[in-house]
Design an enzyme around this catalytic site. Sequence first.
Site, PDB file in Angstrom:
ATOM      1  CE  LYS A 112     -40.358 -20.000   8.645  1.00  0.00           C
ATOM      2  NZ  LYS A 112     -39.242 -19.027   8.535  1.00  0.00           N
ATOM      3  CG  HIS A 117     -34.521 -23.148   2.960  1.00  0.00           C
ATOM      4  ND1 HIS A 117     -33.236 -22.689   2.720  1.00  0.00           N
ATOM      5  CD2 HIS A 117     -34.805 -22.804   4.240  1.00  0.00           C
ATOM      6  CE1 HIS A 117     -32.765 -22.105   3.805  1.00  0.00           C
ATOM      7  NE2 HIS A 117     -33.692 -22.157   4.732  1.00  0.00           N
ATOM      8  CE1 TYR A 154     -27.585 -19.254   5.463  1.00  0.00           C
ATOM      9  CE2 TYR A 154     -29.040 -20.584   4.106  1.00  0.00           C
ATOM     10  CZ  TYR A 154     -28.777 -19.931   5.289  1.00  0.00           C
ATOM     11  OH  TYR A 154     -29.698 -19.950   6.295  1.00  0.00           O
TER      12      TYR A 154
END
Length: 343
Positions: A179, A311, A320
């Site tokens: 991503k 990320h 989280y």
Amino acid sequence: MEPLASKDTGTSTHLDPRDRIRQVIEGIHRAARSRHLSPRTEQAYLGWVNRFIRFHRTRDPVAMGEPEITHFLSSLATDNHVSASTQNQALSALLFLYQEVLGRDLDWLKDVVRARRPIRLPVVLTRDEVDAVLRELRGVTWIMASLMYGSGLRLMECCRLRVKDIDLGRGEIVVRDGKGAKDRVTLLPAKLRQPLVSHLDQVSRLHQQDLRRGDGRAPLPGALVRKYPNAPKEWGWQWVFPATRFYREHGTGERFRHHLHESVVQRSVKEAVRAAKLVKPASCHTLRHSFATHLLEAGYDIRTIQELLGHSDVGTTMIYTHVLNRGGRGVKSPLDDRSGDSR
């Protein structure tokens, strides 16, 4: 690419509206490929542009601008009640259309009614719940679900793994073009090494069988095949989880074996969750959420987990910390602090 509209005037050529719309759609295809957008992003943008055009009764996009875009985006929020992420995706598609395809700079769309972005916590399974789900899976889908939980892979990252990106000796997996078009390295669970060796042996036999029949090609990213024309048949470029069927490439007619379709894994995990009798709305991505949360519970550094997940912003990983298995931010309930008998 020849501009579809003048950057100075924003005027269009004199074409039939249907021909004009067809020209715009072709322009999106070319612009998306020249900027190396993923096929899924390209299809999503095309879908939103088509929806935008239909919303305004098939008007020429060149003849429209900020007011029409504002009306469309506001309608998504007020009439269709879409989520903030859905509205943002539609905005991205229209910005791509006007800035990259039509060559027009848009003024700030300050009057858009924005969908409210809810603050939601990810669904996370306990270790026992993960074990219960994995016990209901078999074969390839068990390995893939175990990788999503044990390595923190996204579903499509798992489906698109190639043989060369698994390093059994070092216990690593290289995620290519993840991503945000980023590569990263994540861990390979020791428990999966032997199952992967056995699985890759089966895939190798399938590949050799394909080669004997004149097939055995895996599609390469971009135009890499021009530089390495023999690479599509090489073992390292084959999918770790190949599909059972071939497809023919449009234009060349060459047969390629695709990777296993993601819906196969999604369906298997959904059935496993149901068979495990879990009430949580768990999915493939829940396994990735559980990976991150369980590493935090084990005391691993947030920056390390950020790198393993891929990320860009540590703030994304910080979500989280709010779902750790400590109950109420680690606060002990006053009910538990009383010495009275429980009933």
